[in-house]
Design an enzyme around this catalytic site. Sequence first.
Site, mmCIF file in Angstrom:
data_model
loop_
_atom_site.group_PDB
_atom_site.id
_atom_site.type_symbol
_atom_site.label_atom_id
_atom_site.label_comp_id
_atom_site.label_asym_id
_atom_site.label_seq_id
_atom_site.Cartn_x
_atom_site.Cartn_y
_atom_site.Cartn_z
ATOM 1 N N HIS A 26 44.373 58.066 -31.710
ATOM 2 C CA HIS A 26 44.783 58.288 -30.329
ATOM 3 C C HIS A 26 43.868 59.287 -29.614
ATOM 4 C CE1 HIS A 26 49.074 57.129 -31.814
ATOM 5 N NE2 HIS A 26 48.306 56.071 -31.634
ATOM 6 N N GLU A 60 42.782 46.554 -31.704
ATOM 7 C CA GLU A 60 41.967 47.659 -32.212
ATOM 8 C C GLU A 60 40.981 47.099 -33.235
ATOM 9 O OE1 GLU A 60 44.683 50.668 -33.595
ATOM 10 O OE2 GLU A 60 45.878 50.560 -31.770
ATOM 11 N N GLU A 105 47.773 47.323 -39.204
ATOM 12 C CA GLU A 105 46.697 48.181 -38.695
ATOM 13 C C GLU A 105 46.323 49.287 -39.687
ATOM 14 O OE1 GLU A 105 47.880 50.813 -35.396
ATOM 15 O OE2 GLU A 105 49.769 49.701 -35.316
#
Length: 409
Positions: free
Chosen positions: A238, A268, A364
């Site tokens: 982040h 991503e 992820e």
Amino acid sequence: MDSTALLDRPRLVDYRNNGARARGAFSDAEMARRQNAVRALMADRAIDAALFTSFHNICYLSGFLYCQFGRNYALVLTQDEATTVSAAIDGGQPWRRSFGDNLTYTDWHRDNFLHAVRQLAGPARRIAIEFDHMPAALRDQLACALPEVEIVDISYDAMRLRMIKSDEEIAHITEMARIADIGGAACVEALEVGAAEFEIARHATSTMIGEIARSWPDSELMDTWTWFQSGINTDGAHNPLTTRAVEAGDILSLNCFPMACGYYVALERTLFARHASDAHLRYWEVNCEVHETGLKLLVSGARCCDIAHELNAIYARHDLLQYRSFGYGHSFGVLSHYYGREAGLELREDVETVLEPGMVVSMEPMIMIPEGQPGAGGYREHDVLVITDDGNRNITGFPYGPQQNIIAC
């Protein structure tokens, strides 16, 4: 105007019918289904009224996504009514965006929000709130305003209802995943050695917003964003944009986040600018191995914790488990970077939730190799999958891995 006159100003104002109702992203039948599911829950628990205050539950149940800016907002749900409570600063927009009624309070008295809630609660003697969202100060004020009322928690039960997506939600999320792929392509299009992270991200964000406007022409265009990280900045998932310029051989992290009607989807990917070292390739390939295994494990009947343990074993076999930095995935739906998500559906060792058809979950995996070591940087791949009766459906189309994402920029 003296203070006495100020206190004579109205506590509530009626901004309903200030313009026409906006067309929501979901059908009236879908919105009624959501509200009625909560009403059934309330009936089972002998709850007279539910007071939702979170971004996610108000948006999920009414379609209205508020801008807090120091004021309180709510949705009061009873067996007969659904009413959003909004501040006068927003004019008629909350009513235009709400599936149900709206009550607007003014700033002229400090307790006007509670006055509005008290009016809507009426004779209720057992009220549910979100313990995981309402601040202690507001909860104390609510208890003082409604001294005869028993206050109970509804946050976990409401979250469980949101975990299973309807056909309309899945179609909405699938379209957003397509737009995220378009954003990823825009990142690659703008990528060149010497370009700054924010310049690359700005092109992707603008491209996604344009596509959202085409897909949902009556929606509010808000909160879509891109993080494009390079070099040292890839070490956190982040990390915000910077002015750092991309250099040849840089590890890059592409993160595209379209937002439409309160729903968020993510793409991503790990990329490299022009070339990758042997050390970088080794770590990248291991992370892709974990990612590919994880995609196969996301099936109905699997427990979140068991998936995490199985993927941990792959990292451990390569002596890389110590570089893993967070969970392996989470639920998608009404969520954002500044408001909540379904914490009971995260792929972590401490979550025992069993996957069911209709859930939408990401895979992820990420590892972070510290600066100063060969192959330093953060490696992360991210796909969004719909759990089905016979497996899953991957709705992310952007390619991943060394064969695709060493970019000749």
